[in-house]
Design a protein around this motif. Structure first.
Motif, PDB file in Angstrom:
ATOM      1  N   LEU A  28       0.831  -1.201   0.000  1.00  0.00           N
ATOM      2  CA  LEU A  28       0.000   0.000   0.000  1.00  0.00           C
ATOM      3  C   LEU A  28       0.867   1.254   0.000  1.00  0.00           C
ATOM      4  O   LEU A  28       1.857   1.343   0.728  1.00  0.00           O
ATOM      5  CB  LEU A  28      -0.911   0.017   1.230  1.00  0.00           C
ATOM      6  CG  LEU A  28      -1.937  -1.122   1.346  1.00  0.00           C
ATOM      7  CD1 LEU A  28      -2.682  -1.020   2.667  1.00  0.00           C
ATOM      8  CD2 LEU A  28      -2.905  -1.086   0.185  1.00  0.00           C
ATOM      9  N   TYR A  29       0.464   2.218  -0.825  1.00  0.00           N
ATOM     10  CA  TYR A  29       1.111   3.535  -0.870  1.00  0.00           C
ATOM     11  C   TYR A  29       0.047   4.581  -0.576  1.00  0.00           C
ATOM     12  O   TYR A  29      -1.049   4.550  -1.158  1.00  0.00           O
ATOM     13  CB  TYR A  29       1.734   3.792  -2.237  1.00  0.00           C
ATOM     14  CG  TYR A  29       2.830   2.820  -2.586  1.00  0.00           C
ATOM     15  CD1 TYR A  29       4.123   2.986  -2.099  1.00  0.00           C
ATOM     16  CD2 TYR A  29       2.566   1.710  -3.387  1.00  0.00           C
ATOM     17  CE1 TYR A  29       5.129   2.081  -2.407  1.00  0.00           C
ATOM     18  CE2 TYR A  29       3.560   0.807  -3.707  1.00  0.00           C
ATOM     19  CZ  TYR A  29       4.844   0.993  -3.209  1.00  0.00           C
ATOM     20  OH  TYR A  29       5.837   0.096  -3.517  1.00  0.00           O
ATOM     21  N   GLY A  30       0.354   5.482   0.329  1.00  0.00           N
ATOM     22  CA  GLY A  30      -0.652   6.419   0.787  1.00  0.00           C
ATOM     23  C   GLY A  30      -0.711   7.709   0.001  1.00  0.00           C
ATOM     24  O   GLY A  30       0.285   8.191  -0.533  1.00  0.00           O
ATOM     25  N   GLY A  31      -1.938   8.272  -0.054  1.00  0.00           N
ATOM     26  CA  GLY A  31      -2.080   9.640  -0.507  1.00  0.00           C
ATOM     27  C   GLY A  31      -1.565  10.566   0.591  1.00  0.00           C
ATOM     28  O   GLY A  31      -1.146  10.099   1.656  1.00  0.00           O
ATOM     29  N   PRO A  32      -1.615  11.863   0.395  1.00  0.00           N
ATOM     30  CA  PRO A  32      -1.079  12.795   1.409  1.00  0.00           C
ATOM     31  C   PRO A  32      -1.662  12.569   2.802  1.00  0.00           C
ATOM     32  O   PRO A  32      -0.935  12.590   3.794  1.00  0.00           O
ATOM     33  CB  PRO A  32      -1.470  14.161   0.847  1.00  0.00           C
ATOM     34  CG  PRO A  32      -1.561  13.958  -0.633  1.00  0.00           C
ATOM     35  CD  PRO A  32      -2.088  12.570  -0.809  1.00  0.00           C
TER      36      PRO A  32
END
Length: 730
Positions: free
Chosen positions: A588-592
């Protein structure tokens, strides 16, 4: 080099090559030297020289350069009265004498900057009559090449005994093209490259849109077909001279390539085996390359003719073709698998991304599933010639709207050989002709599938109904054929789709990205959400309908729902309907907002298609923020909401402007087969003609049939209009 075009395999044995550059390449349109092109030429020759090749250059341009310098000197030394009375043009021999030293000084300067030594050799055609001279020339050139010196040849026009260098064509050679051909034979070159100001030899003037590039010249076929344009704008030769020189050299066993000298790396591309320019080879008549034996236009015209014969069949006859294709796929499963396994092995050896290899691979169950989808297509209601409306315009004047094929469709696709079967079966069911260009990584799979499918097409239709384009060099020619190709469908990367759209006047249908979102609302059933998320991300991560961004309501952060979703996605064995199967963890890669609150790596972009076991995640305040996020970062492909609140679901369904919008269902359902189309030719995110999964309906258009009994318009007084709708079956 194993994937090299067979007609270019000779480059493996090239050691000594001659490069001829013409005046039209050396100079710009205004007559001045094209320093950028000359610099690129010298850099290529330096690279070849350093790589062990023996390089010989034949150059034109001395006369043009000399004329330019003399004109400048005349203007500088002229009075105003002299300028009012222009002099006649300069003598060509004087121009050659002045320009030769300047041209060589320029080459010497450029090569010196590249740490290369060059030498000048001026010749006239008369000296080649002397056997002793020819032997001495060969010895001198060999000595220079042994020293890694690049010999630069030019005809010595200043002392030539021709009365008019630009008209007199007598002698052993009569321009630098024929000089290059003569030197190739005398010096036993392995390759001759003739650089032109166009891409190669065309069937007619290159400016004519109907002209096509001839990739391999076959004298028996092309000699009487080609229409030459004007001679060179500045030199004495032109394409006619190049073809004559190339034909003579090729007959003597020396391969020749005519290609553009305006490109910065075409010589290197020729030696890498790329299919650029026009090849002349003594064995050309023995080759059977599809791209050369059947040109782009001929292939498209043949597909149209076959499609008309297909349309003329009875519905049950078209249905039988599909059933025969399904049977042929199953009967040839072992040979299909063998070819596909060779493609997969080659892709893995070449280091292709895992997602591409995944799309490339065929399994027996997938082939059986393809066969079943073809049978399902066959059993569907007849789509061609279906009455869509009937209207009485006036008494005895009946107008019908009926479905009909588009005509000829060009589909360019990457990686997935199963797409070939789906597209071909849809084209046959809808009565269309088809041209297919698959990715080189699937060339074996595509070739055998095309062969199997065509074997089931009866002679009454013709196997040219479906053409398989072998070389990517054919694509530019195909994209010019807006008069015979009716639709282009690119299936692949954003770069592919964008390039196709910018290169053709033909309508283009497709999608550039598959950035699919799933929004989990605060009222979502978490167990349902876990099942849907795992299916949407892990069932087939490389698919364009796979989830690429997870959006969650902020309340799930505090009530523990988000933790459950993340834990289920990131564990090694997630939810699976098949107890024996395991699912890898999703990265998983997060938004701001999510990256800060969840302490995870931030996504490089929220408009990103991972096509792997990874996705982005972001946290929003409500459904309206989720919709805004989708509109800002999405690709209008497929988006989904998971919620038990029907009012919120309806807001999402009505306001998200995507081709497919779902409520409580995996994005993986966005598929022509799952929608009941039998198969799909692709998924469209455009808003014209077809949107979403494109099945048979997207490959049809309409025709208007008017049946009368002698009615005329007569300025509007010929009939009394009724415009009455009629039942379809009457």
């Amino acid at each position: 080099m194993d994937s090299m075009d067979p007609s270019r395999a000779f480059v493996r044995n090239v050691k000594r090559l001659i490069v001829k550059v013409g005046t039209a390449v050396v100079t710009r349109g205004d007559g001045r030297l094209a320093l950028g092109r000359l610099g690129a030429l010298c850099e290529q020759l330096k690279q070849l020289n350093s790589g062990g090749y023996e390089v010989i250059l034949v150059t034109s341009g001395a006369v043009g350069l000399g004329r330019q310098r003399l004109r400048y000197r005349r203007v500088a030394n002229s009075s105003f009265a002299d300028l009012q009375n222009p002099h006649n043009d300069f003598d060509g021999k004087a121009c050659a004498a002045v320009g030769q030293s300047s041209l060589m000084a320029l080459y010497d300067t450029m090569f010196s900057q590249l740490d290369v030594t060059s030498s000048q050799l001026l010749v006239t055609d008369g000296v080649f009559r002397d056997k002793g001279f020819r032997q001495q020339l060969s010895d001198t050139v060999t000595s220079l090449l042994d020293l890694r010196v690049i010999p630069i040849f030019n005809e010595n026009d200043a002392v030539s005994d021709r009365k008019a260098p630009y008209q007199d064509s007598s002698g052993i050679f009569w321009d630098n093209d024929s000089l290059a051909g003569l030197l190739a034979m005398e010096l036993k070159a392995d390759l001759l490259v003739l650089l032109s100001d166009v891409e190669g030899l065309y069937s007619g003037p290159p400016s004519d849109p109907k002209s096509k590039l001839i990739h391999t010249y076959v004298k028996e076929k092309h000699q009487g077909e080609i229409t030459f344009g004007d001679k060179s704008r500045v030199g004495r030769g032109g394409m006619t001279a190049k073809v004559n020189a190339a034909t003579c050299a090729a007959d003597a066993g020396i391969p020749v390539v005519i290609t553009s000298g305006k490109a910065t790396d075409n010589i290197l591309k020729v030696l890498q085996g790329e299919r650029i320019g026009t090849l002349f080879h003594q064995d050309a008549h023995l080759w059977t390359l599809v791209g050369d034996q059947v040109g782009a236009r001929e292939m498209a015209v043949a597909a149209r003719e076959c499609s008309r014969r297909l349309q003329a069949l009875e519905a049950h006859e078209r249905r039988k073709i599909l059933l025969d294709i399904a049977d042929a796929l199953e009967a040839n499963i072992s040979v299909i698998m063998a070819e596909n396994e060779a493609d997969v092995a080659a892709a893995e050896e070449s280091g292709y991304e895992t997602s591409l290899v995944s799309r490339l691979a065929l399994e027996p169950k997938k082939i059986y599933a393809l066969a079943e989808s073809v049978r399902k297509l066959a059993e569907m209601e007849e789509p061609v010639g279906r009455a869509l409306s009937r209207t009485e315009l006036a008494d005895g004047l009946i107008l019908e709207k009926r479905s009909c094929p588009l005509g000829v469709i060009l589909v360019i696709f990457e990686s997935r050989p199963d797409a070939l079967v789906q597209i071909a079966s849809l084209a046959i069911r809808s009565g269309n002709g088809l041209l297919l260009k698959g990715g080189k990584e699937a060339k074996r799979s595509n070739a055998i599938l095309h062969q199997v499918i065509c074997s089931a097409i009866p002679d009454t239709v013709g196997d040219k109904l479906i053409g398989l384009v072998i070389s990517r060099e054919e694509i530019p020619d195909l994209l010019k054929l807006d008069d015979v190709i009716d639709l282009v469908i690119p299936r692949g990367s954003n770069m592919l789709v964008s390039k196709v759209k910018s290169s053709t006047k033909i309508p283009v249908l497709g999608h550039a990205d598959g950035i699919c979102h799933i929004y989990v609302d605060k009222s979502a059933n978490i167990d349902m959400a876990k099942r849907i998320l795992h299916d949407a991300k892990t069932d087939y991560p490389a698919a364009c309908n796979s989830m690429e961004t997870l959006i969650v309501h902020k309340d799930l952060l505090s009530n523990g729902g988000l933790n459950e979703l993340i834990f289920d996605l990131q564990r090694e064995e997630g939810f699976s309907t098949n107890a024996s199967s395991s699912v890898a963890a999703v990265t998983l890669y997060g938004g701001p907002r999510a990256s800060s609150l969840l302490n995870i790596a931030e996504a490089c972009s929220l408009h990103h298609e991972y096509s792997s076991m990874a996705c982005a995640i972001e946290i929003v305040d409500d459904v309206f923020a989720a919709i805004d996020h989708i509109h800002q970062y999405g690709s209008a492909h497929t988006d989904c909401i998971i919620t038990e609140d029907t009012a919120v679901a309806e807001i999402f369904l009505q306001q998200v402007d995507s081709a497919a919008v779902f409520h409580n269902a995996s994005t993986r359902f966005c598929d022509g087969s799952r929608f009941g189309f039998g198969a799909e030719v692709g998924i469209s995110t455009s808003r014209i003609h077809a949107r979403g999964p494109v099945g048979i309906e997207g490959l049809l258009t309409i025709r208007w049939l008017l049946r009368g009994s002698g009615q005329v318009v007569d300025g509007g007084n010929g009939v009394t209009f009724t415009h009455k709708d009629l039942p379809l079956d009457s």
